[in-house]
Structure formats: structure tokens, C-alpha cells
Enzyme design. Structure first.
Site, short mmCIF file in Angstrom:
data_model
loop_
_atom_site.label_atom_id
_atom_site.label_comp_id
_atom_site.label_asym_id
_atom_site.label_seq_id
_atom_site.Cartn_x
_atom_site.Cartn_y
_atom_site.Cartn_z
N THR A 280 0.24 -15.59 -0.43
CA THR A 280 -1.62 -15.41 -0.90
C THR A 280 -2.21 -16.46 -0.88
O THR A 280 -3.56 -16.58 -0.36
CB THR A 280 -1.41 -14.80 -2.48
N ASP B 199 5.84 -13.89 -5.09
CA ASP B 199 6.70 -12.56 -5.33
C ASP B 199 7.98 -13.32 -5.33
O ASP B 199 9.06 -12.75 -6.60
CB ASP B 199 5.99 -11.63 -4.81
#
Length: 362
Positions: free
Chosen positions: A12, A97
Site C-alpha cells: 500500500t 496483509d
């Protein structure tokens, strides 16, 4: 000048919207230009730490961490070893994640560290105005360049956590990571509050990666593990009421490559269903050489083997104590890829190799 090597893998922190508006990580050169445009980071230095410089590298293919595999763990470890002698610390920019999996794996793939390896990232991209990316990046850079810390860590939202104790605990808040069973190694505010009593000790010289022969041996070991990864897999299974033996058999049977390790996310202190067929399926897997780990699906606390009649030790499962599921999975992969047999792997899974567990509980 202290030198920090930054390895950008994607995630991200380096994402921008694509033509459909979905976030996707940008290539390494574009991300480096973005970082150099940030306040205080131009010229590959940190403005208020003039003694600290940084260099950036990147993977050829930047990834959302949801696409990471154990092969990528080995690639990251290899990149660190390739430049180990040239830098004082390392930052791995990674998606959130699966960051806990990669951090755990690196702690087992890089024994003999005498320098910090800090994984970092963000919940919001660096290119966005309201973002946690810049403070997370700067914090990781400063810690990697100023601490004599021989560990793989995760730095996120002011907390420096042992990498194999870290877990993603929130999908949205900036405080995205925690360490339910182990205190932070340091906390960053107006100054760095380091809890040095918790740090792992510096390695002995005959084990340290600073010794060229050891470094060369670690590189050869990584190459061997990379070949071995194609020959097996490790699975995870979340236990739930009514779980049938057929599900266990489906997870374990007929897979290519074969499953050689199974991480069970059990109830409470390591308990599971008492259905005889379910227990027989696990016992059969154990007899066939599958290493079965008995972890808890609770965020905190420890598996206590034998505490309840519903414990899974009777079927040959190894009690994970306070190992996180991510660390249990990564440790299994790394040990099996080393070529060890089931008995040796079981013995080492119950020992602390890199500060990842507390035997007897947290």
C-alpha cells in the site's frame, strides 16, 4: 555516516490508483522519485539526522503482499545478504496483509544478524495527503540507522515490534499492528524509548553474518531452501464447531506438492472437536510424517498442551505455546525447507530460535 538500505517490495505504501481507480503498487524507480519528493528525505538523507543516509533498491516485480509466497521471502532475504556488508541497517517496505508472515520468516532465514532489519509500510499510500506512510517510513529509517539491534522487526505507528511476534490487528486504523504476547522493543515519540532488556543478544562471532564465511554459507542455504520449496507445502486450518474429518482429509490428501505441515488454529488453549473420525484423520496425518501444530485462534494467550481432555496432543500435534499463527506457519516452512525430518522439525518448533515463543506461555 550510517547507511540504510531500503528494499521496496510493493504494498500500500507505494500504491496509486490505476485506470479503474483500484490501488496498485507503482514500480521501484517511480516510488524512489516519490520518496525523494517527501519533506526531509531529498538527497537520500534524513534532514534532522545528517549522519544518516539511505539507498533504495526494489524487486523487479512489485507486489501487493497478498500475492507474496515463501519464494518471495527467500528473495528478500537474499537481497539483504547481497548487500549486508555495505550497510548498517535495512528497511523492507512491504504490504501490510502478509507483513507478519514475511517478518517471521526473515527472522528464521537470517540467523546471525548483528544489524536491524525493519519491515514497514502503511495503511494509506505515501502519495495521499492524509496518510500514515511518511512517519512510518521515516521512523523505520531512523531506527534502522541508529539502533544496534540484532533482530528482524516491524515498525508501525510508533511501535517497534519483534517481527515474529507481530500481527496485523486492524485493517483500517493507523495502529494496524500489535504484539499481543510480547511488549514493544521500542516506542517512538519525541524520543525513542528503547526497551533494551527485551532485545536479542548480539550473535557470537563464530555465528555472526559479519563473518564472510558465515555469510557465504547463509547464501548457499537460501539457494537450497529455494529448491526445496517446490517439493512441499504447509497448510492452515481454522477449527470450528462441526468440523468434519472429510475437511481435514481434503486439505491433506492428493495435493501437489504434498502437505508436510499443518497449522491448526484451535479453540482457546489448544482444544479441538472430540469427533473420533476428526481425531483419527489428524492422527493418521501425524503417522504419515505431517507436522501438525496446535495453535490458538485467540489473539493473545498460549496453548497449554494437556490442560484439557479436548487438547490435541494425543493425536501428535505439537503445542505452539504463544507462537503466532504467522510465525508458526513461517517457521514450519523454513525448517522443512532445510531438509530436516519430522522428528527434528517437531523438536525445533517447540524451541525458541529467534525469540518467537515463550515455552510455557507468555
Amino acid at each position: 555516516m550510517a547507511k540504510v538500505y531500503v528494499l521496496y517490495t510493493g504494498g500500500t505504501i507505494g500504491c496509486e490508483p490505476d485506470s479503474q481507480g483500484a490501488l496498485a503498487p507503482i514500480p521501484g524507480p517511480a516510488f524512489e522519485r516519490l520518496v525523494l519528493s517527501m519533506p526531509g528525505l531529498s538527497g537520500h538523507t534524513v534532514a534532522d539526522h545528517p549522519e544518516l543516509g539511505w539507498t533504495m533498491g526494489w524487486l523487479d516485480r512489485t507486489l501487493d503482499s497478498a500475492a507474496m509466497t515463501p519464494a518471495d521471502w527467500l528473495l528478500i532475504a537474499q537481497r539483504i545478504l547481497d548487500v549486508y556488508g555495505d550497510y548498517d541497517g535495512f528497511v523492507v517496505l512491504h504490504g501490510t496483509d502478509t507483513m507478519a508472515y514475511t517478518a517471521s520468516a526473515l527472522s528464521f532465514l537470517l540467523p546471525g544478524l548483528s544489524k536491524p532489519v525493519i519491515l514497514g509500510g502503511s495503511q494509506v499510500p505515501l502519495s495521499f495527503t492524509l496518510s500514515d506512510a511518511l512517519p512510518n517510513l521515516v521512523g523505520a529509517l531512523v531506527l534502522a540507522g541508529t539502533l544496534e539491534l540484532p533482530e528482524v522487526c516491524v515498525y508501525f505507528d510508533t511501535l517497534l515490534l519483534r517481527g515474529n511476534r507481530a500481527r496485523k490487528v486492524d485493517a483500517n486504523r493507523f495502529a494496524g499492528f500489535g504484539s499481543p504476547n510480547f511488549p514493544p522493543l521500542a516506542t517512538v515519540g519525541s524520543f525513542v524509548a528503547a526497551n533494551r532488556a527485551l532485545w536479542l543478544p548480539m550473535p557470537e562471532e563464530d555465528f555472526s553474518l559479519a563473518v564472510p564465511a558465515n555469510l557465504a554459507a547463509r547464501k548457499r542455504a537460501l539457494a537450497t531452501k529455494a529448491t526445496a520449496l517446490a517439493e512441499f507445502s504447509v497448510a492452515m486450518l481454522w477449527l470450528h464447531p462441526g468440523l468434519r474429518a472429510s475437511t481435514v482429509k481434503a486439505v491433506l490428501a492428493g495435493t501437489t506438492p504434498p502437505v508436510k505441515g499443518l497449522v491448526l488454529l484451535a479453540f482457546g488453549e489448544g482444544n479441538g472437536p472430540t469427533d473420533p473420525e476428526f481425531l483419527a484423520a489428524l492422527s493418521d496425518a501425524n503417522r504419515k510424517g505431517v507436522i501438525v501444530m496446535d495453535n490458538t485462534q485467540a489473539q493473545g494467550g498460549s496453548v497449554l498442551p494437556g490442560a484439557y481432555a479436548t487438547g490435541l496432543g494425543a493425536v501428535g500435534a505439537v503445542g505452539a505455546y504463544d507462537l503466532t499463527p504467522e510465525a508458526s506457519f513461517a517457521k514450519l516452512v523454513c525448517l522443512i525447507a532445510s531438509g530436516l525430518g519430522p522428528d527434528a522439525v517437531k523438536a525445533l518448533m517447540a524451541e525458541a530460535l529467534a525469540g518467537e515463543l515463550t515455552v510455557g506461555g507468555a
